[in-house]
Design an enzyme around this catalytic site. Sequence first.
Site, PDB file in Angstrom:
ATOM      1  N   ASP A 159       3.101  -3.118  -9.178  1.00  0.00           N
ATOM      2  CA  ASP A 159       4.089  -2.511  -8.424  1.00  0.00           C
ATOM      3  C   ASP A 159       5.445  -2.825  -7.921  1.00  0.00           C
ATOM      4  O   ASP A 159       5.907  -3.767  -8.668  1.00  0.00           O
ATOM      5  CB  ASP A 159       2.778  -2.138  -7.329  1.00  0.00           C
ATOM      6  CG  ASP A 159       3.228  -1.627  -6.291  1.00  0.00           C
ATOM      7  OD1 ASP A 159       4.494  -0.291  -6.422  1.00  0.00           O
ATOM      8  OD2 ASP A 159       2.342  -1.044  -5.546  1.00  0.00           O
TER       9      ASP A 159
HETATM   10  C1  BGC Z   1       4.504   1.254  -3.818  1.00  0.00           C
HETATM   11  C2  BGC Z   1       3.873   2.127  -5.455  1.00  0.00           C
HETATM   12  C3  BGC Z   1       5.129   3.434  -6.073  1.00  0.00           C
HETATM   13  C4  BGC Z   1       6.624   1.965  -5.300  1.00  0.00           C
HETATM   14  C5  BGC Z   1       7.715   2.954  -6.008  1.00  0.00           C
HETATM   15  C6  BGC Z   1       5.980   1.320  -4.030  1.00  0.00           C
HETATM   16  O1  BGC Z   1       5.979   0.219  -2.987  1.00  0.00           O
HETATM   17  O2  BGC Z   1       3.321   0.402  -3.894  1.00  0.00           O
HETATM   18  O3  BGC Z   1       3.047   2.884  -4.779  1.00  0.00           O
HETATM   19  O4  BGC Z   1       5.106   3.925  -7.240  1.00  0.00           O
HETATM   20  O5  BGC Z   1       6.349   1.875  -4.301  1.00  0.00           O
HETATM   21  O6  BGC Z   1       8.524   3.665  -5.086  1.00  0.00           O
END
Ligand code: BGC
Length: 860
Positions: free
Chosen positions: A265
């Site tokens: 993530d």
């Molecule tokens: C989120 C993800 C997301 C990523 C990119 C993160 O803060 O937890 O679900 O895909 O950001 O935007």
Amino acid sequence: MKISLKPSTQPFVSLGIACLLPILLSCALVTAVQAAAQVPAPDSPAIEAKAQALLAKLTLEQKIELLGGVDNMFTRPAPAIDLPRFKMSDASVGVRTWGPTTAYAGGVALAATWDKELAHRLGEGLGRDARARGVHFLLGPGVNIARSPLAGRNFEYFSEDPFLNAAMVIPYIEGVQSQGVIATVKHYALNNQEYNRHNVNVEVDERTMREIYLPAFEAAVTQAHVDAVMDSYNLVNGVHATQNEYLNLKVLKGEWGFQGILMSDWVATYDGVAAANNGLDLEMPSARFMTAEVLLAAVKDGKVKETTIDDKVLRLLRTELRYGFLDRPQLDLSDSTYSVADRAVALDGARESLTLLKNDGHLLPLDANKIKTIAVIGPDAWPAVTGGGGSSEAQAFEPVSILTGIANLAGPDAHILYARGLPSENEIFDKTLWSGVIKMETFLSKDFTGTPETAAIPKIADYQHSGRDAKSGVRQSIRYTARYKAAKAGKYLILAASPARSGDEFTVLTDGRTVLAQAYTEGRVPQAATLELAAGQTVNVIAEYLPHSPVASFGLGIAFEPELISEDAKKYAALADAVVLAVGFSPHTEGEGYDRTFALPWGQDALIEAVTAANPRTIVTLTAGGSLDTRRWLSKVPALLHTYYPGQEGGTAVAEVLFGKHNPEGKLPVSFDRSWEENPSAPYYYPIKGADTSLHVIEEGKPPVDYVIGQVKYEDRLLVGYRYWTTSGKHPLFPFGFGLSYTTFSFANLQVPATAASGSTVAVSFDVTNTGNVAGAEVAQLYVSDPSAKVSRPERELKGFEKVNLAPGETQHVTLSLDARAFSYWDETAHKWNIDPGKFVIRVGDSSENTPLHADLTLN
Ligand code: BGC
């Protein structure tokens, strides 16, 4: 429009293909499209040869460079092998990179449809939208279990049940990937709360993981063949997900045979060497830990093997080659960025998800001939609330609000009166009548020490203040001291707001007692509280604010609750033939990075009380990712419709359901709790005080950071949602699987073999009949009980379901297959799935609590 591997059964889409594919479409384009759809298997020898040849041309440093992303949403290019960068986009409800998009009924709303075919169509729609924007990777679907209603991202996920999640995610991923776009199942694993999500250590036993929290990921990998997985922020049993050997190596890449790309993530990597050795292939959004600096040294010192780096690069290359990313443009101009086919999917999703929870005296459907004046009231009535907040937020094309949907359907002669009913936060901050001036002290320190600069201000609505001293750049702390005199006796709302997501902290005290607090960690945001004041009573208010964001912004106000509700709302409600009252959350009150309240946002309980007092023919619609507190007003409300976050076509679907143009068919994908305390996770949800530990993280060139790791022990174990309710014999407010219709259904003729061999597939069949006067859809749900198991098991578990559309009087014979897993539990000693031969009970019905059919089955 693309030709998918699985032709869509939706007539509209097929028609679209027939009509819209221009006859003169070039053969080259069709070939490219077909190539995209037919993704070769990961073990294709031709792909392997190409991937190995590319790998051989890269130096170790060039290989390591591929292990981190770039520009927030891209993989890194490798000029040495002409490898371009590949684009990613969030997509829980719509492909959001970049610009306006189609916002679908995603996550919990999609799960409420219980429609696998629709999940496939939605996946295809997202895939098409991605191709029209040149997106290679979709960062979804999210399949974390809704363990508690407070978890801020439940709206993006599916349900509380692993079987339902798995059943919906398989066609969804197949739909996305059929369009030549990689789906990324997330957040692996046990990211079941947003509170302190980076620093929560989930302590969970293996059986609970295997039976509740991992099956949807397992199905995504082993059945849908998802080609990317995203590791979560949290720790699992003491180790961050991005470096968790058990999750990444043993289970995902080992047992499930995952061949694709395991990415982190965004900023979820904490140790480059540990991540490299424990399965992480790609650090997003950029390499902060899996850098050339760290990994070159580690390879040299023998801490990381070069073959480990090669394996990661090969996974990236193989997957990108399989999808043809090196041979064809991902930007497919035969797809549309705005399409009526997508809107049709969005509308079907909204229609099928809306879940009718209460309909006393058959208030619904409304009779358009009798309802001449409709009052549409509430903060969620207009503008449309299509989704929750955070990285999934998608700017919809022409989102249809509930107000607009009703007006469109009611037609030009209808008399519609709209009122929001409640003021905005800023109105409250601006209009609070403080006694005298407010003392504002600004300290040049982050802890209210030193000599402050003092000012006298008339209100606390401080939006443009710098969080840091302009000259020194030192972080400030601000204290406001004020007095408030209650004119009348009664309930007063005290409300404070600052950007929680940027980490701002505040504490508000009245007469020395803390009434509101917002912590530094991403966390619960209690913005409002109620004060019970006597007429003439004066309270001393102190607010201590610690801005973290560069532009500080803090507001505080007090309002007399009965006067919060606008006079217009009460007047309109009183004269209307029916009221539609749209309450619930929004991207500002339910979203990523913080948990939401169980109570409705401030003022809304009082709004419902005032409106139902003015007109008892009030239909309440709820916008929320799950259950919320209805206790103050449910008995006064005759009709209740859960809309979740219905996407851009939500308003049209709500109007159709209210006026009977569409028979409601959504079924709760989560148990609806009365209070969050009665939810089985409640005693174990927040970190155990005193058990928190510190993690010392040293990042090259930066001062060391101590993270406080909150220990969260999943003592609720297997008893999540309805598993708890049915095992304890207690009842939630509305059970999992429940939803009313304008018609009635009956179940009959359950056929289950008396005996079967353990491990064999068992066929179960039964009839579902529409016993009412209108066409409708029912979701037949099959639950399995294992009373003779050697271990304790939840009283019942969902192991099959089928959605049936029936004309009045029509009967459908349904057959469901139960495979070995349907009878198995995770054996903690043998570390494998196990069936205890003996008696099982098969139950069929329309919710986890109403299963009129049951039969015994003995497995030998
Ligand atoms: C989120 C993800 C997301 C990523 C990119 C993160 O803060 O937890 O679900 O895909 O950001 O935007």
